[in-house]
Design a protein around this motif. Sequence first.
Motif, PDB file in Angstrom:
ATOM      1  N   GLN A  99      28.229 -28.089  28.879  1.00  0.00           N
ATOM      2  CA  GLN A  99      26.943 -27.480  29.197  1.00  0.00           C
ATOM      3  C   GLN A  99      26.940 -26.906  30.613  1.00  0.00           C
ATOM      4  O   GLN A  99      26.445 -25.797  30.851  1.00  0.00           O
ATOM      5  N   LYS A 157      13.501 -24.608  26.500  1.00  0.00           N
ATOM      6  CA  LYS A 157      13.407 -25.437  25.300  1.00  0.00           C
ATOM      7  C   LYS A 157      13.737 -26.901  25.586  1.00  0.00           C
ATOM      8  O   LYS A 157      13.239 -27.801  24.915  1.00  0.00           O
ATOM      9  N   GLN A 158      14.601 -27.124  26.593  1.00  0.00           N
ATOM     10  CA  GLN A 158      14.978 -28.492  26.920  1.00  0.00           C
ATOM     11  C   GLN A 158      14.339 -28.993  28.213  1.00  0.00           C
ATOM     12  O   GLN A 158      14.672 -30.062  28.700  1.00  0.00           O
ATOM     13  N   PHE A 208      24.170 -26.195  23.365  1.00  0.00           N
ATOM     14  CA  PHE A 208      22.754 -25.810  23.443  1.00  0.00           C
ATOM     15  C   PHE A 208      22.226 -25.152  22.170  1.00  0.00           C
ATOM     16  O   PHE A 208      21.104 -24.655  22.142  1.00  0.00           O
TER      17      PHE A 208
END
Length: 279
Positions: A50, A180-181, A250
């Motif tokens: 990530q 979104k996270q 992701f």
Amino acid sequence: MRKFATNQPGRLEDDFVVGLYHKSKRNFWNPQDLDFSQDRQDWNRLSTDQQNVLLQLSALFVGGEEAVTLDLAPYLLHVTRNGSFDEALYVATWTFEEAKHAEFFDHFHRKVVGGTPELALLHVESWKQIFYQALPQAMNALQIDSSAVAEVRALGTYNLIVEGVLAETGYRAYKEVLEKQNLMPGLRKGLSYIQADEGRHIAFGLHKLSKLLFDYPQAKEALEDVLSELIPAAIGIVREVFAAHQPMPFDIYEEDFVDYSLRQLQHRSEVLQRPFNPN
């Protein structure tokens, strides 16, 4: 004797361009004011895969922002030579904003990533084609060629491809990953400022391109050439970044971003096809 626009009573100004200049002043922001403390904590909790994706994305952005800062100088000289004081006002703020964008991403690397790694290693080949070659060539050509065709090529490369396709697609990637996270509030805040700045830059470019194509219809072929030359490279950047990260973390997907890139270009092309009102 030199003539100054500010000395001329009843001078003509482009109200749209002057409006962008005033909006730039009202929306000033300082990268140094952003708080990256939570971002650093979020970064340390990410997996290596990530982190690598976000680092490559930020590497392409910081390199691109530095490039557009440096490559915009010939355009400022171009509009001043043409005696366009209103355009000179706006392009000066435009240059300042691009410098802030480069500073912002560099600040992110120092505060969050921890130092400045060898980011050039993350520049994919299609990205190099645009930022190492096409962009500086198109902008620097204005130093020796002040024609409408040269200006159309410069703005088409800068505003339609670099800002209108590449930057907008990059913002979409950040949104998919960060919002979104609920990650990295400092980075997200800075990105919101940058995207607002870029919106004004694109608006200026579309306005000026529309005016140029209205006054010089023969320049349309130059714009078509720019797009045919650089659209494959723009799409190539998306494909090469995804190819470098397999499997891609992701839960983001290559074709979504290819389609988004093409929609951005289609939207700007439709704007340029509308009748231009010179009044």
